[in-house]
Design a protein around this motif. Structure first.
Motif, short mmCIF file in Angstrom:
data_model
loop_
_atom_site.label_atom_id
_atom_site.label_comp_id
_atom_site.label_asym_id
_atom_site.label_seq_id
_atom_site.Cartn_x
_atom_site.Cartn_y
_atom_site.Cartn_z
N ALA A 236 0.83 -1.21 0.00
CA ALA A 236 0.00 0.00 0.00
C ALA A 236 0.86 1.26 0.00
CB ALA A 236 -0.92 -0.01 1.21
N SER A 237 0.24 2.37 -0.35
CA SER A 237 0.96 3.64 -0.41
C SER A 237 1.52 4.03 0.95
CB SER A 237 0.01 4.74 -0.91
OG SER A 237 -0.44 4.46 -2.22
N TYR A 238 0.81 3.68 2.01
CA TYR A 238 1.26 4.03 3.35
C TYR A 238 1.28 2.77 4.22
CZ TYR A 238 0.20 8.60 1.43
OH TYR A 238 0.15 9.69 0.61
N LYS A 239 2.26 1.95 3.95
CA LYS A 239 2.39 0.69 4.68
C LYS A 239 2.53 0.93 6.18
CE LYS A 239 5.72 -3.10 5.22
NZ LYS A 239 6.97 -3.70 4.69
N SER A 240 3.22 2.00 6.54
CA SER A 240 3.46 2.28 7.96
C SER A 240 2.19 2.70 8.68
CB SER A 240 4.51 3.38 8.10
OG SER A 240 4.08 4.57 7.45
N ALA A 241 1.09 2.95 7.92
CA ALA A 241 -0.16 3.38 8.56
C ALA A 241 -0.98 2.21 9.09
CB ALA A 241 -0.99 4.18 7.57
N TRP A 242 -0.66 0.97 8.69
CA TRP A 242 -1.49 -0.17 9.11
C TRP A 242 -1.40 -0.49 10.60
CZ3 TRP A 242 -5.10 -0.65 5.90
CH2 TRP A 242 -4.91 -0.71 4.52
N PRO A 243 -0.23 -0.47 11.22
CA PRO A 243 -0.19 -0.76 12.67
C PRO A 243 -1.06 0.24 13.45
CG PRO A 243 2.01 -0.91 11.74
CD PRO A 243 1.13 -0.34 10.67
N VAL A 438 -9.80 20.16 2.80
CA VAL A 438 -10.11 19.14 3.81
C VAL A 438 -9.64 17.77 3.34
CG1 VAL A 438 -11.90 18.20 5.30
CG2 VAL A 438 -12.15 20.52 4.38
N HIS A 439 -8.88 17.08 4.22
CA HIS A 439 -8.27 15.79 3.90
C HIS A 439 -8.38 14.81 5.06
CE1 HIS A 439 -5.97 16.75 0.12
NE2 HIS A 439 -6.26 17.98 0.53
N GLY A 440 -7.84 13.61 4.84
CA GLY A 440 -7.67 12.61 5.88
C GLY A 440 -6.25 12.08 5.83
N ASP A 441 -5.69 11.77 6.97
CA ASP A 441 -4.32 11.26 7.04
C ASP A 441 -4.31 9.81 7.50
OD1 ASP A 441 -1.27 12.23 7.10
OD2 ASP A 441 -1.63 10.85 8.77
N GLU A 442 -3.58 8.98 6.76
CA GLU A 442 -3.55 7.55 7.05
C GLU A 442 -2.75 7.21 8.31
OE1 GLU A 442 -4.34 8.12 2.71
OE2 GLU A 442 -2.92 8.95 4.17
N GLU A 443 -1.73 8.01 8.61
CA GLU A 443 -0.79 7.63 9.67
C GLU A 443 -1.01 8.32 11.00
OE1 GLU A 443 3.34 6.62 7.65
OE2 GLU A 443 2.62 8.56 6.92
N ILE A 444 -1.25 9.63 10.97
CA ILE A 444 -1.30 10.42 12.20
C ILE A 444 -2.71 10.35 12.81
CG2 ILE A 444 -1.00 12.70 13.23
CD1 ILE A 444 0.98 13.32 10.99
N ALA A 445 -2.79 9.90 14.04
CA ALA A 445 -4.08 9.73 14.73
C ALA A 445 -4.46 11.01 15.45
CB ALA A 445 -4.00 8.57 15.70
N ALA A 446 -4.71 12.07 14.66
CA ALA A 446 -5.05 13.36 15.25
C ALA A 446 -5.63 14.27 14.17
CB ALA A 446 -3.82 14.01 15.89
N ASN A 447 -6.27 15.34 14.63
CA ASN A 447 -6.76 16.40 13.74
C ASN A 447 -5.79 17.57 13.82
OD1 ASN A 447 -9.49 15.29 12.95
ND2 ASN A 447 -9.74 15.32 15.18
#
Length: 556
Positions: A236-243, A438-447
């Motif tokens: 995937a484009s953001y493999k590090s986002a899965w954990p 307005v977007h969404g981020d795969e990795e960072i768990a915050a707004n």
């Protein structure tokens, strides 16, 4: 009409059609005989009228054949032999000879046409008669009838390739709906092997196939614990986002919850989870989808209000309208644009929250719309959304890299990124004082906000506006924070093909990117829902409150 019904209809009407075939054969045969009869007198005159009757003295005679058959044809019919052996006479006077030959040629041509037409009708009557006899004998529809009936079958009833064989009792997987994305490689009664479809190749900017969004339905699952395994998640484009990510699931596509035992294997590159379903069917997605049908309902509801106006900026590559909703009468021009990246569906949920707040008839919304004019594009990338893409439009363009040319790569263009082309043209025509992408981020768990401190000519005024906007968002929502984010670019090093950078520099205004998480908000975790559509809409309410705080400081 389904194919089976057409086939049955063809068989049921076979004998009736045969009677018409025989009638047609008799009709054509009669016309053929009449044509030959009409030609007979003319042929007789040609064969028996002497040259003297034309008052042409005969000096000499010779045979001059006039071929009715194609060159090289050896066989001639008896009728053709009669015609081609007509003697032509020459007169001593050239003018009289020419007139006589001209009359002969005209008569011969007329006979040829009559004979050809008679032969054609005779052949047609024979074909119809034979076909009708075959139909009566076999009791099946004629080939002509079958062709006619086949032509009435819609192309939607014709499958290009047969589907994979489904084994009853096993889990059934489908992504054949708006925004669906998955490939089912193998299924059994309690395990499914899956693969995510990649976006089209993003040439010129990202130079890769993006991939992370998935959305599919699993059926025949009630009362059994089924394991789902996406085997190419490691690509995937953001493999590090899965954990730390938990899959979204729903039984009705309205209420979504998280599957807590979602796991990513670094060793195999697989994302897997198990669910003991409470119903026969369950939907899974990377995030709660915002379908194109929901988008149309939102547009229709808002556009029906006398407080709003729907503006179509242009068409997308797939022919969908690029829609902008305009509200308010104030001098300050505020733009809120969502979903450049179609897989970031939380962006359109936030846009719905913004619109709901503007139309709630509260004192706050009335003040907002009297002080500013809002230009809201709830979905700037409808093609990618319907196609089930993560980051690209129909052509494979990453819209957030299409706001300016990069080296030899020209952007935006109608051929590759009409969505940006049309929006930028509208911005130039209308102006901008505040822009929220307005977007969404795969990795960072915050707004959080992304700034544009790296643009050329970044001013102290713009820097103050950005810091004040951060403070206003913090005051408006306990879901917002400033510790986590992307950081700032070095001075003059910003990528000007990114939306917020281009807008801030182009209009010398406040411009930010608002990012929301695919996972959860670490500051306020929700173990059941994670970050959700409802929380996205509430953040939209908070965004409007923060914008209201900033309006007096905007240029206007």
């Amino acid at each position: 009409m389904p194919t089976t019904e057409c086939t049955a209809l063809a068989h049921s009407q076979g004998p009736s059609l045969t009677r018409w075939q025989l009638l047609g054969a008799v009709t054509l045969a009669t016309l053929s005989i009449c044509t030959l009869a009409a030609s007979a007198p003319k042929m007789s005159r040609m064969l028996h009228t002497p040259a003297a009757s034309k008052h042409i003295p005969v000096k000499s005679t010779q045979s001059r054949p006039i071929s009715l058959a194609p060159s090289g044809t050896q066989r001639r019919s008896s009728l053709e032999h009669i015609v081609t052996s007509i003697p032509l006479v020459r007169h001593a006077h050239a003018e009289q000879q020419t007139s006589w030959e001209t009359q002969q040629r005209r008569a011969t041509s007329e006979i040829q046409a009559s004979l050809t037409w008679a032969l054609f009708m005779g052949a047609g009557s024979l074909a119809l008669a034979l076909t009708g006899m075959r139909t009566l004998w076999a009791g099946s529809p004629s080939p002509m009838h079958q062709m006619a009936m086949a032509a009435t079958v819609s192309t939607r009833d014709v499958k290009v390739a047969p589907p994979k064989e489904y084994i009853p009792g096993t889990v059934h997987i489908s992504d054949s709906f708006d925004a669906g994305n998955i490939i089912c490689e193998e299924t059994s009664v309690d395990a499914v092997r899956l693969r995510i479809k990649p976006d089209p190749y993003t040439a010129g900017t990202d130079n890769c196939h993006h991939m992370q969004w998935f959305y599919f339905r699993a059926s025949n699952v009630k009362g059994r614990k089924v394991k789902y395994d996406i085997v190419n998640a490691g690509d995937a484009s953001y493999k590090s986002a899965w954990p730390g990510y938990n899959t979204c699931a729903s039984y009705d596509r309205r209420a979504w919850f998280r599957v807590r035992d979602t796991e990513f294997s670094e060793e195999t590159g697989s994302l897997s989870w198990s669910l003991d379903a409470e119903h026969e069917t369950v939907w899974f997605a990377y995030f709660a989808p915002y379908s194109y049908e929901q988008h149309q309902e939102l547009i229709a509801r808002v556009a029906a209000s006398p407080l709003a106006r729907l503006v179509v900026l242009g068409d997308t590559l797939d022919g969908r309208p690029l829609e902008m909703l305009t509200m308010g009468t104030g001098p300050r021009k505020v733009w809120i644009v969502a979903r450049q990246h179609p897989g970031e569906s939380m962006a359109e949920w936030l846009a719905q929250g913004v619109l709901d707040k503007l139309f709630d008839d509260s004192a706050e919304s009335q003040v907002l719309m009297s002080a500013a004019t809002f230009y809201i594009i709830p979905n700037i990338n409808p093609d990618g959304s319907v196609r089930g893409h993560l980051r690209t439009n129909a052509s494979g363009a990453n819209l957030n890299r299409e706001w300016a040319s990069t080296g030899d790569y020209m952007a935006p263009t109608l051929e590759r990124s009409p969505e940006v082309y049309h929006t930028l043209r509208a911005l130039d025509a209308l102006g901008c004082d505040c822009y929220v992408d307005v977007h969404g981020d795969e990795e960072i768990a915050a707004n959080f906000f992304a700034d544009n401190a790296g643009i050329p000519g970044y001013s102290t005024r713009q820097d103050k506006l950005h810091k004040d906007f951060l403070a206003a968002m913090m005051a408006a929502s306990d879901e917002f924070q400033t510790e986590l984010g992307y950081g700032s670019d070095e001075p003059n090093m910003a990528n000007m093909a990114i939306c917020q950078n281009q807008i801030a520099a182009r209009f010398d205004c406040l411009a930010v990117t608002l990012e929301m998480p695919f996972k959860d908000n670490l500051n306020k975790p929700d173990l059941i829902h994670g970050w959700s559509p409802e929380r996205s809409m509430r953040l939209g309410h908070s965004l409007l409150s923060a914008i209201g705080t900033m309006l007096p400081a905007l240029r206007g």
